[in-house]
Scaffold this active site. Structure first.
Site, PDB file in Angstrom:
ATOM      1  N   ASP A 110       2.454   9.596  14.148  1.00 44.81           N
ATOM      2  CA  ASP A 110       3.081   8.272  14.114  1.00 44.81           C
ATOM      3  C   ASP A 110       4.560   8.369  13.748  1.00 44.81           C
ATOM      4  OD1 ASP A 110       2.750   9.013  11.468  1.00 44.81           O
ATOM      5  OD2 ASP A 110       2.567   6.939  10.795  1.00 44.81           O
ATOM      6  N   ARG A 123       7.965  -2.541   2.528  1.00 46.96           N
ATOM      7  CA  ARG A 123       8.160  -2.631   3.987  1.00 46.96           C
ATOM      8  C   ARG A 123       8.540  -4.044   4.373  1.00 46.96           C
ATOM      9  NH1 ARG A 123       3.220   1.003   6.329  1.00 46.96           N
ATOM     10  NH2 ARG A 123       3.983   2.854   5.277  1.00 46.96           N
ATOM     11  N   LYS A 171      -0.633  12.375   3.547  1.00 44.51           N
ATOM     12  CA  LYS A 171      -1.367  12.736   4.743  1.00 44.51           C
ATOM     13  C   LYS A 171      -0.399  13.426   5.698  1.00 44.51           C
ATOM     14  CE  LYS A 171      -1.278   8.021   6.497  1.00 44.51           C
ATOM     15  NZ  LYS A 171      -1.075   6.951   5.525  1.00 44.51           N
ATOM     16  N   ASP A 185       2.862  11.134   9.364  1.00 45.00           N
ATOM     17  CA  ASP A 185       1.740  11.394   8.458  1.00 45.00           C
ATOM     18  C   ASP A 185       0.379  11.075   9.075  1.00 45.00           C
ATOM     19  OD1 ASP A 185       2.055   8.679   8.341  1.00 45.00           O
ATOM     20  OD2 ASP A 185       2.300   8.552   6.156  1.00 45.00           O
ATOM     21  N   ARG A 186       0.362  10.328  10.182  1.00 42.34           N
ATOM     22  CA  ARG A 186      -0.930  10.016  10.811  1.00 42.34           C
ATOM     23  C   ARG A 186      -1.225  10.968  11.963  1.00 42.34           C
ATOM     24  NH1 ARG A 186      -1.878   3.568  10.767  1.00 42.34           N
ATOM     25  NH2 ARG A 186      -1.177   3.238   8.642  1.00 42.34           N
ATOM     26  N   SER A 229       6.679   3.697   8.504  1.00 41.05           N
ATOM     27  CA  SER A 229       5.524   4.379   9.083  1.00 41.05           C
ATOM     28  C   SER A 229       5.375   4.122  10.582  1.00 41.05           C
ATOM     29  CB  SER A 229       4.271   3.972   8.304  1.00 41.05           C
ATOM     30  OG  SER A 229       3.184   4.730   8.749  1.00 41.05           O
ATOM     31  N   HIS A 230       4.223   3.590  10.961  1.00 44.05           N
ATOM     32  CA  HIS A 230       3.887   3.385  12.374  1.00 44.05           C
ATOM     33  C   HIS A 230       4.424   2.060  12.902  1.00 44.05           C
ATOM     34  CE1 HIS A 230       1.162   1.620   9.590  1.00 44.05           C
ATOM     35  NE2 HIS A 230       0.849   0.730  10.501  1.00 44.05           N
ATOM     36  N   ASP A 267       6.436   8.281  11.053  1.00 48.70           N
ATOM     37  CA  ASP A 267       6.927   9.180   9.997  1.00 48.70           C
ATOM     38  C   ASP A 267       6.112  10.465   9.883  1.00 48.70           C
ATOM     39  OD1 ASP A 267       4.752   7.703   9.029  1.00 48.70           O
ATOM     40  OD2 ASP A 267       5.388   7.940   6.955  1.00 48.70           O
ATOM     41  N   LYS A 326       9.821   4.286   0.490  1.00 42.07           N
ATOM     42  CA  LYS A 326       8.728   4.768  -0.345  1.00 42.07           C
ATOM     43  C   LYS A 326       9.335   5.613  -1.445  1.00 42.07           C
ATOM     44  CE  LYS A 326       5.355   7.024   1.551  1.00 42.07           C
ATOM     45  NZ  LYS A 326       4.427   7.679   2.497  1.00 42.07           N
ATOM     46  N   THR A 357       0.820  -1.216   0.000  1.00 39.39           N
ATOM     47  CA  THR A 357       0.000   0.000   0.000  1.00 39.39           C
ATOM     48  C   THR A 357       0.853   1.265   0.000  1.00 39.39           C
ATOM     49  OG1 THR A 357      -1.556  -1.235   1.370  1.00 39.39           O
ATOM     50  CG2 THR A 357      -1.980   1.096   1.145  1.00 39.39           C
ATOM     51  N   THR A 391      -8.233   2.201  -0.494  1.00 47.96           N
ATOM     52  CA  THR A 391      -7.242   2.530   0.531  1.00 47.96           C
ATOM     53  C   THR A 391      -5.894   2.801  -0.133  1.00 47.96           C
ATOM     54  OG1 THR A 391      -8.359   1.224   2.191  1.00 47.96           O
ATOM     55  CG2 THR A 391      -6.008   1.596   2.532  1.00 47.96           C
ATOM     56  N   GLU A 417      -8.573   9.068   5.742  1.00 52.23           N
ATOM     57  CA  GLU A 417      -8.733   7.619   5.821  1.00 52.23           C
ATOM     58  C   GLU A 417      -8.955   7.197   7.260  1.00 52.23           C
ATOM     59  OE1 GLU A 417      -6.048   5.559   2.588  1.00 52.23           O
ATOM     60  OE2 GLU A 417      -4.848   6.603   4.052  1.00 52.23           O
ATOM     61  N   GLU A 418      -9.585   6.019   7.403  1.00 51.90           N
ATOM     62  CA  GLU A 418      -9.842   5.511   8.757  1.00 51.90           C
ATOM     63  C   GLU A 418      -8.549   5.220   9.515  1.00 51.90           C
ATOM     64  OE1 GLU A 418      -8.834   2.225   9.381  1.00 51.90           O
ATOM     65  OE2 GLU A 418      -8.200   2.028   7.293  1.00 51.90           O
ATOM     66  N   SER A 419      -7.448   5.009   8.796  1.00 52.83           N
ATOM     67  CA  SER A 419      -6.191   4.633   9.450  1.00 52.83           C
ATOM     68  C   SER A 419      -5.456   5.877   9.972  1.00 52.83           C
ATOM     69  CB  SER A 419      -5.313   3.844   8.488  1.00 52.83           C
ATOM     70  OG  SER A 419      -5.090   4.587   7.304  1.00 52.83           O
ATOM     71  N   ARG A 438      -8.600  -6.917   7.907  1.00 48.79           N
ATOM     72  CA  ARG A 438      -9.251  -5.840   8.652  1.00 48.79           C
ATOM     73  C   ARG A 438     -10.760  -5.943   8.433  1.00 48.79           C
ATOM     74  NH1 ARG A 438      -4.732  -3.224   9.938  1.00 48.79           N
ATOM     75  NH2 ARG A 438      -3.282  -2.395   8.390  1.00 48.79           N
TER      76      ARG A 438
HETATM   77  C1  G16 Z   1      -0.401   3.512   4.462  1.00 43.79           C
HETATM   78  C2  G16 Z   1      -1.047   4.228   3.307  1.00 43.79           C
HETATM   79  C3  G16 Z   1      -2.452   4.626   3.665  1.00 43.79           C
HETATM   80  C4  G16 Z   1      -3.242   3.426   4.176  1.00 43.79           C
HETATM   81  C5  G16 Z   1      -2.495   2.752   5.297  1.00 43.79           C
HETATM   82  C6  G16 Z   1      -3.142   1.484   5.812  1.00 43.79           C
HETATM   83  O1  G16 Z   1      -0.256   4.397   5.527  1.00 43.79           O
HETATM   84  O2  G16 Z   1      -0.312   5.376   2.968  1.00 43.79           O
HETATM   85  O3  G16 Z   1      -3.050   5.205   2.563  1.00 43.79           O
HETATM   86  O4  G16 Z   1      -4.503   3.818   4.643  1.00 43.79           O
HETATM   87  O5  G16 Z   1      -1.200   2.429   4.855  1.00 43.79           O
HETATM   88  O6  G16 Z   1      -3.139   0.529   4.828  1.00 43.79           O
HETATM   89  P1  G16 Z   1      -3.543  -0.965   5.092  1.00 43.79           P
HETATM   90  O7  G16 Z   1      -4.941  -0.941   5.659  1.00 43.79           O
HETATM   91  O8  G16 Z   1      -3.471  -1.569   3.725  1.00 43.79           O
HETATM   92  O9  G16 Z   1      -2.571  -1.561   6.073  1.00 43.79           O
HETATM   93  P2  G16 Z   1       1.121   4.510   6.329  1.00 43.79           P
HETATM   94  O10 G16 Z   1       0.846   5.529   7.404  1.00 43.79           O
HETATM   95  O11 G16 Z   1       1.355   3.124   6.873  1.00 43.79           O
HETATM   96  O12 G16 Z   1       2.129   4.940   5.335  1.00 43.79           O
END
Ligand code: G16
Length: 543
Positions: A277, A22, A376, A281-282, A113-114, A279, A126, A18, A344, A363-365, A496
């Site tokens: 988080d 990673r 984000k 972005d959240r 990320s997180h 990096d 990325k 996504t 997503t 987004e919900e995340s 999920r």
């Molecule tokens: C990444 C993407 C987001 C996505 C999230 C969760 O976020 O940039 O657009 O909503 O993953 O994705 P999934 O539900 O597929 O795990 P981040 O913050 O991890 O870079």
């Protein structure tokens, strides 16, 4: 000649998910693993050569080593100019902004990320494109194909750039510029929000607690919240970025940041509690006595956004990812602006942003952002909330109550089933997919299924189609059950399950979320059979 071409063998597992590639740090430590993937990017994205490349990361374990390698390979591949954050530090939204500021052809962001960091934690890359957005799927597909065919890579041997000294250094034909990690980002935020008004709000006694979770946002929050906006010194906790994020899990949600929920529920709660988080972005938003879900935060910001300086000219459009609750759709309808439902992945918003059809998306995340950048942006959301509080003079609680009374409330929860065997996860998805057509029209409790399908998306800008983007069971406006496979896990498969219930009657707006969603969880248990098919007793994480 310091530029050498070294022979290597490809790794077959470099398919970006996504948000990039990673993997565990140990995977990245394999010989030439990082080099192979970087060379695939340089081979595919040839526009980088005559242009600028931005490089930075979230400061996690292996960040500096990877950045030195990336710089040496940029020089080895004849990239004209590299802009790198001081100390190798750039938050994801700051990197996206720098790509835009420098008119760069792309950026390499080292982050998982997180996900936890450290020698046993995760690492990632990325690739962002010109304009600052995440590489689209067609491009990551070509990079993946190239990564499987790599037999050599180019590197400037013996390079060791001083990442801590700001200024220019030359590496062969490549100019390396080490820049302040915060300056441009802080300037951007200042252009969007009313800093004077927020400063006054702090002077009048307004209080914030921002948790940087020992990750990348510490220096950004210190500069903006403390130095520029005058928040009291203790307003930031866990402000020092650490290579292992202090052993924590910098994923700001009700599980990994439960201490923030406890603070919000305490007698001494600040007016606004927030976290970002790994990096940056959240974002997570809480007020005195309550947690604002990401979907609600998006909807509430949408309702107030045009009061903020950067958005006075109006909203072009709003958007959410498919599993995100439909609260923002209700606001869009009231404001008579277009609302998009995308798969997503932030990249799907980028086309709409570039086409000027979107002002705010989320987004919900725990991701929210606007047209100011192409990622984000965690601190942006915190500043937007601060500006809304300062402008309206209301508390988070008052804003939420008034919003629900006017637009109704979407109760929402996400159940994650982590680290499942891939075959088991596929069995769950396949069996629900097969059952979907037979579910339409059936009634469960008082709700009737109006739609049951697999989400696919046709990009309104370029017409590209993304299929297989999650299974959805829709009970009209009243409720939804959604199932999808995560694209960001680093071990096994993560499923999920998302539950959403909409209520408009005044006496149904104040329920505890878990209580409101109990009947829907029971229905999902029958329809999706997650526990039964996975052999688990329940989800690994509930947020
Ligand atoms: C990444 C993407 C987001 C996505 C999230 C969760 O976020 O940039 O657009 O909503 O993953 O994705 P999934 O539900 O597929 O795990 P981040 O913050 O991890 O870079």
């Amino acid at each position: 000649m310091p530029v050498r071409e070294l022979l290597t063998q490809a790794y077959a597992d470099q398919k970006p998910g996504t948000a990039g590639l990673r993997k565990k740090v140990t995977v990245f430590l394999q010989p030439h693993y990082l080099e192979n993937f970087l060379q695939a990017i340089f081979d595919v994205e040839t526009s980088l050569k005559a242009s600028t490349l931005v490089i930075g990361g979230d400061g996690r374990y292996h960040n500096r080593v990877a950045i030195q390698t990336a710089i040496a390979m940029a020089a080895g591949n004849g990239i004209a100019r590299v802009v790198v954050g001081q100390g190798g530090i750039l938050s994801t939204p700051a990197a996206s902004n720098l790509i835009r500021v420098h008119n760069a052809a792309g950026g390499l962001l080292f982050t998982a990320s997180h996900n936890p960091a450290g020698p046993d934690g995760d690492f990632g890359i990325k690739f962002n494109i010109a304009g600052g957005g995440q590489a689209p799927e067609a491009l990551t597909g070509r990079i993946y194909d190239a990564s499987k065919a790599i037999s050599r890579y180019r590197i400037y041997e013996g390079a060791n750039v001083d990442l801590d000294r700001r200024g220019s250094q030359q590496l062969g034909d490549t100019l390396i510029e080490v820049v302040d990690s915060v300056d441009d980002y802080a300037q951007l935020q200042q252009s969007l929000f009313d800093f004077d008004l927020i400063r006054d709000w702090f002077k009048r006694g307004g209080r914030i607690c921002f948790d940087a979770m020992h990750a990348v946002t510490g220096p950004y929050a210190q500069r903006i919240l403390i130095e520029q906006l005058g928040a009291p010194a203790g307003s930031i906790i866990n402000a020092t970025p650490l290579e292992d994020f202090g052993g924590g899990h910098p994923d700001p949600n009700l599980i990994y940041a439960k201490h923030l929920l406890d603070l919000a529920m305490s007698a001494d709660s600040p007016d606004l509690i927030a976290a970002s988080d790994g990096d940056g972005d959240r974002n997570m938003i809480l007020g005195r006595g309550l947690f604002i879900s990401p979907g609600d935060s998006l909807a509430m910001l949408a309702a107030h956004l045009t009061k903020l300086p950067g958005y006075k000219s109006g909203l072009k459009g709003l958007a959410r990812s498919m599993p995100t609750c439909r609260a923002v759709d209700v606001v869009a309808k009231a404001l008579k602006v277009e609302c998009f439902e995308t798969p997503t992945g932030w990249k799907f918003f980028c086309n709409l942003l570039d086409a000027d059809r979107l002002t705010l998306c989320g987004e919900e995340s725990f991701g929210t952002s606007s047209s100011h950048t192409r990622e984000k942006d965690g601190l942006w959301a915190v500043l937007a909330w601060l500006n809304v509080l300062a402008t309206t003079g209301l508390s988070v609680q008052q804003i939420a109550s008034a919003h629900w009374l006017r637009h109704g409330r979407h109760y929402y929860v996400r159940h994650d089933y982590d680290e499942l065997p891939v075959a088991t996860a596929n069995t769950v998805v396949d069996s629900l997919r097969k059952a979907l057509p037979s579910l339409i029209g059936s009634t469960h409790d008082d709700w009737t299924i109006s739609q049951a399908d697999e989400f696919s998306y046709t990009d309104p800008v370029d017409g590209s189609v993304a299929t297989g983007q999650g299974l959805r069971i829709v009970f009209g406006d009243a409720a939804r059950i959604i199932l999808r496979l995560s694209g960001t896990g680093t071990e096994g498969a993560t499923l999920r399950l998302y539950l959403e219930r909409y209520e408009t009657a005044a006496d149904k707006l104040g329920w505890p979320t878990s209580e409101a969603l109990t009947p829907l969880a029971r229905i999902a248990g029958h329809l999706v059979r997650l526990n039964e098919l996975t052999g688990r007793e329940g989800p690994s994480v509930v947020t």
